[in-house]
Design an enzyme around this catalytic site. Structure first.
Site, short mmCIF file in Angstrom:
data_model
loop_
_atom_site.label_atom_id
_atom_site.label_comp_id
_atom_site.label_asym_id
_atom_site.label_seq_id
_atom_site.Cartn_x
_atom_site.Cartn_y
_atom_site.Cartn_z
N LYS A 12 0.85 -1.20 0.00
CA LYS A 12 0.00 0.00 0.00
C LYS A 12 0.89 1.25 0.00
CE LYS A 12 -3.60 -2.80 2.03
NZ LYS A 12 -4.79 -2.94 2.84
N HIS A 96 -8.12 -3.34 -6.37
CA HIS A 96 -8.14 -3.47 -4.91
C HIS A 96 -9.33 -2.66 -4.36
CE1 HIS A 96 -7.06 -3.15 -0.70
NE2 HIS A 96 -6.29 -4.20 -0.88
N GLU A 98 -9.58 -0.73 -1.97
CA GLU A 98 -9.26 0.66 -1.62
C GLU A 98 -9.28 1.54 -2.87
OE1 GLU A 98 -5.66 -0.27 0.48
OE2 GLU A 98 -6.85 -1.19 2.08
N SER A 214 -6.30 -9.56 6.79
CA SER A 214 -5.75 -9.90 8.11
C SER A 214 -5.06 -11.26 8.14
CB SER A 214 -6.85 -9.82 9.18
OG SER A 214 -7.35 -8.48 9.26
#
Ligand SMILES: O=C(CO)COP(=O)(O)O
Length: 256
Positions: A12, A96, A98, A214
């Site tokens: 990221k 993605h 995001e 996660s």
């Protein structure tokens, strides 16, 4: 059908050039001679050139986090597929959540980017996944199916076999709440069934599908032990060298 697991770090918007070099020095040393998984680091554009040099001769592969679909042109601030291949980039994350949420990425632009990447021998890592409301409304299968269909529309079976798909439930990203391995396996099984419908069973069996959300060194083994899960796309835990090494070790020692 055995598929080589693929562990990809999605950095990221983290790491300067100096930090990326430091990471590469530690990780390439620790993972020397390790085989059994494709190991990818998807870094910010600014760190790609330095990382390419730092990873030369190692078993780690370079990835980017976005690409534009045009060959070139008046697209201020964008990066073309050819600019990435010139830097030694092999993989590129496309769609993605995001980017879909903050940068207006749509199913249509995802599809264009997939075509442009394949044309330039970049392997797309296509992200799909539902948000919490959609999950609670029982729409998970429909959402991943629609996103998958749209992403690979018009891609020929022989090209599609190279693709990587990442199932990332949005509610599990950066929250510490991972999907259960069984649940992720079911959704990924559904994605593979969708691929078989769109393409054919043999091609669907060759496409690698990762889980993301996660994932940590201590839970990656559970995910990779599942029949349908072929790797992980990892954010936070891919940033720290020891943790990245732990992810790879967890992946190559998994038993199916
Ligand atoms: O978005 C992700 C990878 O693309 C997942 O991020 P985390 O591993 O930090 O949850």
């Amino acid at each position: 059908m055995s598929r080589t697991p693929i562990i990809a770090g999605n950095w990221k918007m983290f790491k300067t050039i100096a930090e990326a070099k430091e990471f590469a020095m530690v990780v390439t040393n620790e993972l020397q001679g390790v085989t059994g998984a494709d190991m990818v680091v998807c870094a910010p554009f600014t760190a790609l050139a330095a990382l390419r040099d730092a990873l030369t001769g190692s078993n780690l592969l370079l990835g980017a986090q976005n690409v534009h679909f045009a060959e070139e042109g008046a697209y201020t601030g964008e990066i073309s597929p050819r600019m990435l291949t010139e830097l030694g980039v092999r993989y590129v994350i496309i769609g993605h959540s995001e980017r879909r949420a903050y940068f207006n990425e749509t199913d249509e632009t995802v599809n264009k980017k997939v075509h442009a990447s394949l044309k330039h021998s970049l392997i797309p890592i296509i992200c799909v996944g539902e948000d919490l409301d959609q999950r609670e409304a029982g729409q998970t299968f429909t959402i991943v199916e629609e996103q998958t269909r749209a992403a690979i529309a018009g891609v020929a079976a022989n090209q599609a076999a190279e693709l990587v798909i990442a199932y990332e439930p949005i509610w599990a990203i950066g929250t510490g709440k991972s999907s259960t391995a069984q649940d992720a396996n079911e959704v990924i099984g559904h994605i593979r069934k969708t691929l078989a419908h769109i393409l054919d069973q043999e091609t669907a069996n060759r496409i690698r599908i990762q889980y993301g959300g996660s994932v940590k060194p201590d839970n990656i083994g559970e995910f990779l032990a599942q029949t349908e899960i072929d790797g992980a796309l990892v954010g936070g835990a891919s940033l720290v060298p020891d943790s990245y090494v732990g992810l790879v070790r967890g992946a190559v020692t998994k038993e199916k």
